[in-house]
Structures are given as structure tokens and as C-alpha cells.
Write a protein that holds these residues in place. Structure first.
Motif, PDB file in Angstrom:
ATOM      1  N   ASP A 135      26.696  11.427 -25.951  1.00 25.63           N
ATOM      2  CA  ASP A 135      26.670  11.862 -24.553  1.00 25.63           C
ATOM      3  C   ASP A 135      28.082  11.727 -23.990  1.00 25.63           C
ATOM      4  O   ASP A 135      28.579  10.619 -23.805  1.00 25.63           O
ATOM      5  CB  ASP A 135      25.681  11.007 -23.749  1.00 25.63           C
ATOM      6  N   ILE A 136      28.730  12.863 -23.745  1.00 24.17           N
ATOM      7  CA  ILE A 136      30.091  12.874 -23.204  1.00 24.17           C
ATOM      8  C   ILE A 136      30.007  13.100 -21.704  1.00 24.17           C
ATOM      9  O   ILE A 136      29.752  14.216 -21.243  1.00 24.17           O
ATOM     10  CB  ILE A 136      30.947  13.974 -23.860  1.00 24.17           C
ATOM     11  N   THR A 139      31.784   7.940 -22.276  1.00 23.90           N
ATOM     12  CA  THR A 139      31.250   8.566 -23.482  1.00 23.90           C
ATOM     13  C   THR A 139      30.434   7.515 -24.219  1.00 23.90           C
ATOM     14  O   THR A 139      30.917   6.400 -24.460  1.00 23.90           O
ATOM     15  CB  THR A 139      32.365   9.108 -24.383  1.00 23.90           C
ATOM     16  N   SER A 197      35.657   8.027 -21.013  1.00 25.90           N
ATOM     17  CA  SER A 197      35.793   9.347 -21.619  1.00 25.90           C
ATOM     18  C   SER A 197      37.252   9.767 -21.698  1.00 25.90           C
ATOM     19  O   SER A 197      38.104   9.310 -20.922  1.00 25.90           O
ATOM     20  CB  SER A 197      35.018  10.394 -20.815  1.00 25.90           C
ATOM     21  N   HIS A 257      38.149  12.410 -27.967  1.00 24.54           N
ATOM     22  CA  HIS A 257      36.748  12.302 -28.340  1.00 24.54           C
ATOM     23  C   HIS A 257      36.578  12.330 -29.858  1.00 24.54           C
ATOM     24  O   HIS A 257      35.749  11.598 -30.418  1.00 24.54           O
ATOM     25  CB  HIS A 257      35.952  13.431 -27.693  1.00 24.54           C
TER      26      HIS A 257
END
Length: 256
Positions: A21-22, A27, A42, A56
Motif C-alpha cells: 500500500d503506497i 508506504t 513514502s 519505492h
């Protein structure tokens, strides 16, 4: 071998995975047998849109090293996205994850993921309000499927930092979206969902100044998920576990 590695890897050759789940602020990564394995700030994300894949990918590589011993070729990634993310946004996120080389990337919207973890099991219509850092989404689910949704590009980051500061911006935006969904609903599902209670997820669910005012504005009972900030990734983890157990069943979203 670490406990997380053992839990995620299991027997040799077994397909394993992770849920991702970003968010605009955090994150989060969930791994079977280990739970929420990462909950970190994030990388560059603008109102739910990933603007730089590099940070990421590095995070996911570290998680893969910890959970899978660095091997990701036999993994399935359950990737969450905002309900109203457009095709370009979804494809950008999918390509970012696919760059790590997993066996498959499966997409699921955040509302269905959160409902999988925190919604009542009785079925029927459900309103899911996601109070995020930079986005607020209101989604109408009927029997687990998205019937309608609205999004406002406003969130916790737009509120004053002082404790108990004005929360009207987010509350007003949320109430307006619920009202608009009600106006264009010809089935009575929104009214039924309000009577059942509104599921509140996201970091904003932890702010009483938001939830108390929102309950008054909606005239409805609010259902707060356990640990609402991680309910989306935990729900995605449940969907992932089902996918790993039954790989031939219909997937929650598009996979490649």
C-alpha cells in the motif's frame, strides 16, 4: 534464516507474496506469516500519484531481501491503488513493482482492501471513507463491489498541525461527497449503508476532531477499523492469502 524469511518463504519452490500500500504519507508492506513488515515514509508521492519509482523500488528490494532472501521471481504482489486512480496512475505503479521481477502483480482498490479486513461480514451496502494524508475518498460498495466513488484532493496534510485544530476542510469535503453519492443513487444503497454505519479508514480515523464532527454531519454511526492506518494493507494481505491458496480463482483486480 530470519523468522520473517521462514514465514514468507515456506517450503522450497512454494509461491509466496506480499501486499503493498503506497500512500501519500506512508508506504506499508504486509507479508504472510510476518504481518506488517514495513511501515515507512513514502517516497515522492503527489496526491496518491507516484512521481519517482526509485525510493519505492529500493524499499521493496529491502523487504524482499528480508522476507524472501532476495528472491522475488516466485512472488505475487498484491498492489493497492486509490479507487479513482486513472489507468495511467495504475500502470505507473504496476510497472514500478513489476520492475522487481515478481511472478505476478495483482491490483486491488483501497476500499475493497480495507473492507476485506474491517467490514462487517453480513454483506449488503457499505460506505468506506478513507481519510488519508493527501486524499479523501468515499466509496459505495455493494456486495463487495464498487458501485460509485468520489475523491477530494484534501487530507490530513492540509490541516493545521496544532492539536484540535480546525478539521472543517476534510469534514466538509467528506460530507459533500456522501451527499452527492446519495443524490445520484437510485437504489437506496447509500441510505442503507448510512444506517449500517460508515467504515472509516486511514490515518484520519485516529483523529477524534475529525471523526466526531463527521459523525454529526452524516448523522450516522462510524465504524473505526482496528488500527485503521494499516487496514488497507492488512485487507490486501487477506486477499493475497486467498489468491495464494486458490491461484485459479478470479483475482481481486487486474494481474499480469
Amino acid at each position: 534464516m530470519s523468522t520473517a524469511h521462514k514465514a514468507a518463504r515456506g517450503t522450497a519452490g512454494a509461491v509466496r507474496g506480499l501486499a503493498l500500500d503506497i500512500g501519500s504519507s506512508r508506504t506499508r508492506v504486509w507479508v504472510p506469516g510476518a504481518g506488517v513488515l514495513a511501515d515507512v515514509p513514502s517516497g515522492p508521492v503527489l496526491r496518491g500519484r507516484v512521481t519517482d519509482a526509485g525510493p519505492h523500488q529500493r524499499l521493496l528490494r529491502k523487504v524482499a531481501d528480508s522476507a524472501f532472501g532476495g528472491a522475488v521471481e516466485d512472488t505475487v504482489v498484491m498492489l493497492c491503488h486509490p479507487v479513482l486512480a486513472d489507468p495511467v496512475q495504475r500502470e505507473t505503479a504496476r510497472r514500478m513493482v513489476a520492475g522487481l521481477g515478481p511472478a505476478r502483480v495483482v491490483s486491488v482498490d483501497s476500499a475493497r482492501a480495507a473492507a476485506a479486513y474491517a467490514a462487517p461480514t453480513s454483506g449488503g451496502p457499505l460506505l468506506v471513507v478513507d481519510l488519508g494524508a493527501a486524499l479523501t475518498e468515499v466509496t459505495l460498495l455493494v456486495d463487495g463491489l464498487v458501485q460509485d466513488a468520489l475523491l477530494a484532493e484534501v487530507g490530513l496534510d492540509d490541516l493545521p498541525e496544532s492539536d484540535g485544530g480546525p478539521a472543517g476542510t476534510v469534514v466538509d469535503a467528506t460530507a459533500d461527497m456522501v451527499r452527492d453519492l446519495w443524490r445520484r443513487d437510485g437504489t437506496g444503497a447509500v441510505l442503507g449503508a448510512l444506517r449500517r454505519g460508515v467504515l472509516i479508514t486511514g490515518g484520519g480515523a485516529l483523529r477524534m476532531d475529525l471523526t466526531s464532527r463527521l459523525a454529526v454531519r452524516l448523522g450516522a454511526r462510524l465504524r473505526l477499523a482496528n488500527d485503521p492506518a494499516t487496514s488497507t494493507v492488512r485487507g490486501a494481505g487477506l486477499l493475497l492469502s486467498s489468491t495464494l491458496r486458490h491461484p485459479t480463482e478470479r483475482r481481486p483486480g487486474r494481474g499480469r
